[in-house]
Design an enzyme around this catalytic site. Structure first.
Site, PDB file in Angstrom:
ATOM      1  N   ILE A 166       0.882  -1.261   0.079  1.00 10.54           N
ATOM      2  CA  ILE A 166       0.082   0.107   0.108  1.00 10.54           C
ATOM      3  C   ILE A 166       0.787   1.346  -0.035  1.00 10.54           C
ATOM      4  O   ILE A 166       0.581   2.370  -0.576  1.00 10.54           O
ATOM      5  CB  ILE A 166      -1.353  -0.019   1.261  1.00 10.54           C
ATOM      6  N   THR A 167       2.125   1.275   0.569  1.00  7.53           N
ATOM      7  CA  THR A 167       2.708   2.455   0.684  1.00  7.53           C
ATOM      8  C   THR A 167       3.627   2.631  -0.691  1.00  7.53           C
ATOM      9  O   THR A 167       4.440   3.531  -0.738  1.00  7.53           O
ATOM     10  CB  THR A 167       4.004   2.276   1.949  1.00  7.53           C
TER      11      THR A 167
ATOM     12  N   ARG B 194      11.547   0.128  15.476  1.00  9.49           N
ATOM     13  CA  ARG B 194      12.892   0.480  16.446  1.00  9.49           C
ATOM     14  C   ARG B 194      12.396   0.709  17.805  1.00  9.49           C
ATOM     15  O   ARG B 194      13.171   0.771  18.626  1.00  9.49           O
ATOM     16  CB  ARG B 194      13.443   1.679  15.654  1.00  9.49           C
TER      17      ARG B 194
ATOM     18  N   ARG C 200      -6.251  -2.166  -5.970  1.00  9.84           N
ATOM     19  CA  ARG C 200      -5.896  -2.857  -4.716  1.00  9.84           C
ATOM     20  C   ARG C 200      -7.230  -3.759  -4.632  1.00  9.84           C
ATOM     21  O   ARG C 200      -7.337  -4.732  -3.769  1.00  9.84           O
ATOM     22  CB  ARG C 200      -5.662  -2.299  -3.525  1.00  9.84           C
TER      23      ARG C 200
HETATM   24  C1  LIG Z   1      -1.392  -6.823  -8.816  1.00 13.40           C
HETATM   25  C2  LIG Z   1      -0.215  -5.999  -8.481  1.00 13.40           C
HETATM   26  C3  LIG Z   1       0.978  -6.649  -8.557  1.00 13.40           C
HETATM   27  C4  LIG Z   1       1.976  -5.878  -8.380  1.00 13.40           C
HETATM   28  N1  LIG Z   1       3.384  -6.329  -8.576  1.00 13.40           N
HETATM   29  C5  LIG Z   1       4.585  -5.529  -8.424  1.00 13.40           C
HETATM   30  C6  LIG Z   1       5.766  -6.025  -8.360  1.00 13.40           C
HETATM   31  O1  LIG Z   1       6.067  -7.215  -8.680  1.00 13.40           O
HETATM   32  N2  LIG Z   1       6.957  -5.222  -8.358  1.00 13.40           N
HETATM   33  C7  LIG Z   1       6.659  -3.902  -8.049  1.00 13.40           C
HETATM   34  O2  LIG Z   1       7.640  -3.166  -7.960  1.00 13.40           O
HETATM   35  N3  LIG Z   1       5.417  -3.310  -8.067  1.00 13.40           N
HETATM   36  C8  LIG Z   1       4.366  -4.249  -8.018  1.00 13.40           C
HETATM   37  N4  LIG Z   1       2.912  -3.427  -7.984  1.00 13.40           N
HETATM   38  C9  LIG Z   1       2.859  -1.938  -7.779  1.00 13.40           C
HETATM   39  C10 LIG Z   1       2.867  -1.367  -8.725  1.00 13.40           C
HETATM   40  O3  LIG Z   1       3.561  -1.428 -10.011  1.00 13.40           O
HETATM   41  C11 LIG Z   1       2.622   0.308  -8.481  1.00 13.40           C
HETATM   42  O4  LIG Z   1       4.073   0.779  -8.210  1.00 13.40           O
HETATM   43  C12 LIG Z   1       1.717   0.430  -7.498  1.00 13.40           C
HETATM   44  O5  LIG Z   1       0.612  -0.147  -7.565  1.00 13.40           O
HETATM   45  C13 LIG Z   1       1.502   2.018  -7.164  1.00 13.40           C
HETATM   46  O6  LIG Z   1       0.645   2.396  -8.322  1.00 13.40           O
HETATM   47  P1  LIG Z   1       0.650   3.751  -9.393  1.00 13.40           P
HETATM   48  O7  LIG Z   1       1.740   3.184 -10.309  1.00 13.40           O
HETATM   49  O8  LIG Z   1      -0.769   3.719  -9.875  1.00 13.40           O
HETATM   50  O9  LIG Z   1       1.175   5.042  -8.632  1.00 13.40           O
HETATM   51  P2  LIG Z   1       0.693   5.743  -7.548  1.00 13.40           P
HETATM   52  O10 LIG Z   1       1.469   6.259  -6.639  1.00 13.40           O
HETATM   53  O11 LIG Z   1      -0.570   5.138  -6.893  1.00 13.40           O
HETATM   54  O12 LIG Z   1       0.180   6.998  -8.158  1.00 13.40           O
HETATM   55  C14 LIG Z   1      -1.125   7.405  -8.782  1.00 13.40           C
HETATM   56  C15 LIG Z   1      -0.968   7.789 -10.255  1.00 13.40           C
HETATM   57  O13 LIG Z   1      -0.361   8.941 -10.257  1.00 13.40           O
HETATM   58  C16 LIG Z   1       0.595   8.992 -11.619  1.00 13.40           C
HETATM   59  N5  LIG Z   1       2.077   9.204 -11.216  1.00 13.40           N
HETATM   60  C17 LIG Z   1       2.332   9.104  -9.915  1.00 13.40           C
HETATM   61  N6  LIG Z   1       3.742   9.422  -9.847  1.00 13.40           N
HETATM   62  C18 LIG Z   1       4.317   9.158 -11.174  1.00 13.40           C
HETATM   63  C19 LIG Z   1       5.508   9.584 -11.963  1.00 13.40           C
HETATM   64  N7  LIG Z   1       6.423   9.621 -11.152  1.00 13.40           N
HETATM   65  N8  LIG Z   1       5.282   9.406 -12.928  1.00 13.40           N
HETATM   66  C20 LIG Z   1       4.215   9.664 -13.793  1.00 13.40           C
HETATM   67  N9  LIG Z   1       2.995   9.690 -13.297  1.00 13.40           N
HETATM   68  C21 LIG Z   1       3.014   9.428 -12.040  1.00 13.40           C
HETATM   69  C22 LIG Z   1       0.285   7.710 -12.266  1.00 13.40           C
HETATM   70  O14 LIG Z   1      -0.603   8.104 -13.208  1.00 13.40           O
HETATM   71  C23 LIG Z   1      -0.141   6.676 -11.180  1.00 13.40           C
HETATM   72  O15 LIG Z   1      -1.073   5.828 -11.763  1.00 13.40           O
HETATM   73  C24 LIG Z   1       1.888  -4.244  -8.289  1.00 13.40           C
HETATM   74  C25 LIG Z   1       0.701  -3.845  -8.066  1.00 13.40           C
HETATM   75  C26 LIG Z   1      -0.501  -4.560  -8.217  1.00 13.40           C
HETATM   76  C27 LIG Z   1      -1.876  -3.871  -8.077  1.00 13.40           C
END
Ligand SMILES: Cc1cc2nc3c(=O)[nH]c(=O)nc-3n(C[C@H](O)[C@H](O)[C@H](O)COP(=O)(O)OP(=O)(O)OC[C@H]3O[C@@H](n4cnc5c(N)ncnc54)[C@H](O)[C@@H]3O)c2cc1C
Length: 247
Positions: free
Chosen positions: A86-87, A100, A203
């Site tokens: 979630i983080t 800690r 999620r």
């Molecule tokens: C089923 C599942 C499996 C996963 N498996 C993995 C894994 O194996 N390894 C792994 O590392 N992660 C994994 N993840 C995590 C996933 O890749 C994302 O990092 C995480 O869900 C955060 O979501 P988000 O990318 O939409 O970003 P959020 O931080 O939720 O941001 C919301 C939205 O803001 C925009 N945004 C935010 N920051 C930026 C940026 N810097 N540049 C451009 N647009 C931005 C994007 O549109 C993004 O969708 C998994 C997630 C799911 C749901």
């Protein structure tokens, strides 16, 4: 796991409407009564006008106004694995219980149920549970029993080692390195409805892991009481749409 709504913006959907109407009003929204702000929106009552406007905003993908209200949730007893997932969401604010400073030094691992220290996945005790990327399907009774025993023994050993390292004078911040990823943690998180819809898209989806899906569903239930028009529309019209990036 427990999820509680700690604090939330009062009258969130009124605020969403005020922010959205601001964009198209000649008058200053800060000095206009709410019923006047909403006068041009279709509906027989103020509640109906709010519903018309909010549904239209969501339908058209005008998500900015949904960033103004904020809700804070207190979450008890999720695994560190769920916390790591979630983080990853960068527009959510978090406070996570520290290992800690919070040591488990009043726990005797041999005396305590495994589930008090760690989150026990349902698959540990339910041989019929099917998870993602599972290598074997059906298991016989002996295998199921051995899996459960091994899970419990491993947790118990980890917590015993942790206690012994503390007794040997290792600081808690370093002794915690031997604790399992399933160790329970409490967390506080804040976000706006737009972000909550995005988190739920990712999620609460079927391909998400059971624990974070459970947590997100509980957060969504609380959000439905807090922002009823928004999250009813989300549940009925938006949740199952395809190819979304962010709401
Ligand atoms: C089923 C599942 C499996 C996963 N498996 C993995 C894994 O194996 N390894 C792994 O590392 N992660 C994994 N993840 C995590 C996933 O890749 C994302 O990092 C995480 O869900 C955060 O979501 P988000 O990318 O939409 O970003 P959020 O931080 O939720 O941001 C919301 C939205 O803001 C925009 N945004 C935010 N920051 C930026 C940026 N810097 N540049 C451009 N647009 C931005 C994007 O549109 C993004 O969708 C998994 C997630 C799911 C749901």
């Amino acid at each position: 796991m427990e999820v509680e709504l700690l604090e939330a913006t009062d009258r969130p959907e009124r605020l969403i409407c005020q922010a959205a109407r601001n964009d198209y009003m000649e008058e200053f929204v800060g000095e206009t009564a709410f019923d006047e702000v909403m006068a041009s929106i279709e509906g027989d009552s103020l509640d109906e006008r709010k519903e018309t406007l909010i549904n239209r905003l969501l339908d058209h993908g005008h998500f900015g106004p949904f960033e103004h209200p904020q809700a804070t949730f207190a979450i008890k007893g999720i695994s560190r694995s769920c916390m790591a997932q979630i983080t990853r969401h960068r527009h959510v604010s978090f406070d996570v219980q520290s290992m800690r400073y919070v040591a488990f030094d009043d726990i005797d691992p041999a005396e305590v149920e495994t589930g008090e220290m760690v989150v026990v996945p349902p698959s540990v005790s339910d041989p019929d549970w099917v998870g993602r990327n599972q290598q074997t399907g059906d298991v016989d009774e002996e295998t199921a029993q051995r899996r459960e025993e091994l899970f419990e023994e491993t947790i118990e050993t980890a917590f015993e080692s942790y206690q012994e390292l503390l007794d040997l004078g290792l600081p808690p911040e370093d002794a915690r390195f031997v604790l399992p990823i399933g160790s329970k943690v409490n967390m506080v998180m804040s976000m706006n409805p737009r972000m909550l819809m995005h988190v739920a898209d990712m999620r609460a989806a079927a391909d998400s892991q059971w624990e974070i899906r459970d947590m997100t569903e509980r957060v969504l239930d609380l959000a439905a009481e807090w922002c009823p028009i928004t999250f009813e529309y989300y549940e009925e019209e938006m949740k199952n749409r395809k190819n979304r990036l962010a709401p």
